[in-house]
Scaffold this active site. Structure first.
Site, PDB file in Angstrom:
ATOM      1  N   LYS A  80       0.843  -1.200   0.000  1.00 28.24           N
ATOM      2  CA  LYS A  80       0.000   0.000   0.000  1.00 28.24           C
ATOM      3  C   LYS A  80       0.879   1.252   0.000  1.00 28.24           C
ATOM      4  O   LYS A  80       1.914   1.291   0.673  1.00 28.24           O
ATOM      5  CB  LYS A  80      -0.910  -0.034   1.222  1.00 28.24           C
ATOM      6  N   SER A 155      -9.435   2.441   2.958  1.00 30.72           N
ATOM      7  CA  SER A 155      -8.425   3.092   2.129  1.00 30.72           C
ATOM      8  C   SER A 155      -7.507   2.117   1.376  1.00 30.72           C
ATOM      9  O   SER A 155      -6.682   2.540   0.573  1.00 30.72           O
ATOM     10  CB  SER A 155      -7.555   3.995   3.008  1.00 30.72           C
ATOM     11  N   SER A 179     -10.374   0.165   6.902  1.00 34.36           N
ATOM     12  CA  SER A 179      -9.650   0.301   5.627  1.00 34.36           C
ATOM     13  C   SER A 179      -9.190  -1.014   5.010  1.00 34.36           C
ATOM     14  O   SER A 179      -8.856  -1.051   3.828  1.00 34.36           O
ATOM     15  CB  SER A 179      -8.438   1.225   5.819  1.00 34.36           C
TER      16      SER A 179
END
Length: 232
Positions: A80, A155, A179
């Site tokens: 990420k 996210s 997330s």
């Protein structure tokens, strides 16, 4: 010609093939690169690629006996874009850091690589991971793999979409208020929010950046457990 049949395999099945010597980490990277070329312009899940770095790491790993290549045995994993990877653009989805290239990897990345993970891409995230929809001013929006007019949530949206579209077998994500879990539910994959401290990472200077946890994402629970085992 890359074997696109590999894309449909589970992560556990691919690792078994890597350990048996049926395929190499370079075969995995070739398959992923071809798949990303075919798919990612439609969903924008993996905006930053680092295949040269990945192949160099894979070749070094292949010099070791198979038994010493770690839990993942050379399986590629995207990280990420909130988490530093040495020598790879890491923007946190913010124009402030649009040109930032870290000199040192986060501890999480170091552990994954020591356990046989090969980093080949950074997955998209909202700016600083703040938000339930994956878009930012640096790379734009990540789109839902089942309906590109819809949200992939956030996210860890880029990671979830990469899994759902066959651009990853496993993926790293993070979670403070959903997330990991929300993108998993929006994209039809699996995300786990581990207990605090289960997945080690480099502490952040800002206190609020330490309230979340790092965790695994995968297409099924067995594969998820494989990545969780490599996070140590």
């Amino acid at each position: 010609m890359a074997d696109q049949g590999l894309i449909r395999e589970t992560a556990c099945a691919v690792v078994d093939k890597l350990k048996a010597g049926v395929i190499t980490p370079l075969d995995c990277l070739d398959a992923l690169e071809a798949r990303i070329t075919a798919v990612d312009d439609k969903v924008n899940a993996l905006p930053t690629l680092c295949f040269d770095r990945a192949r160099a790491h894979a070749k070094a790993l292949m010099q070791k006996p198979v038994a010493e290549r770690g839990v993942l045995a050379g399986l590629p994993v995207p990280i990420k874009d909130l988490t530093d990877v040495q020598g790879v653009l890491t923007t946190q989805g913010s124009p402030i850091f649009k040109d930032r290239i870290p000199e040192q990897s986060d501890l999480l990345v170091t552990h994954l690589e020591a356990n046989g993970g090969v980093i080949y891409a950074k997955s998209n995230t909202p700016e600083f991971g703040a938000g339930a929809n994956t878009f930012n001013e640096v790379f734009g929006a990540t789109r839902n793999p089942w309906d590109t007019s819809r949200s992939a949530a956030g996210s860890s949206g880029g990671a979830a979409v990469a899994l759902a579209t066959g651009m990853a077998w496993l993926a790293h994500g993070s979670d403070m208020g959903g997330s990991l879990r929300n993108p998993a539910s929006f994209c039809g994959i699996v995300g786990l929010r581990p207990s605090f401290g289960r997945v080690a990472h480099t502490p952040a200077v800002a206190v609020d950046r330490n309230l979340g946890v790092q965790g695994p994402m995968a297409r099924n629970v067995e594969d998820l457990a494989l990545l969780l085992a490599a996070h140590r």
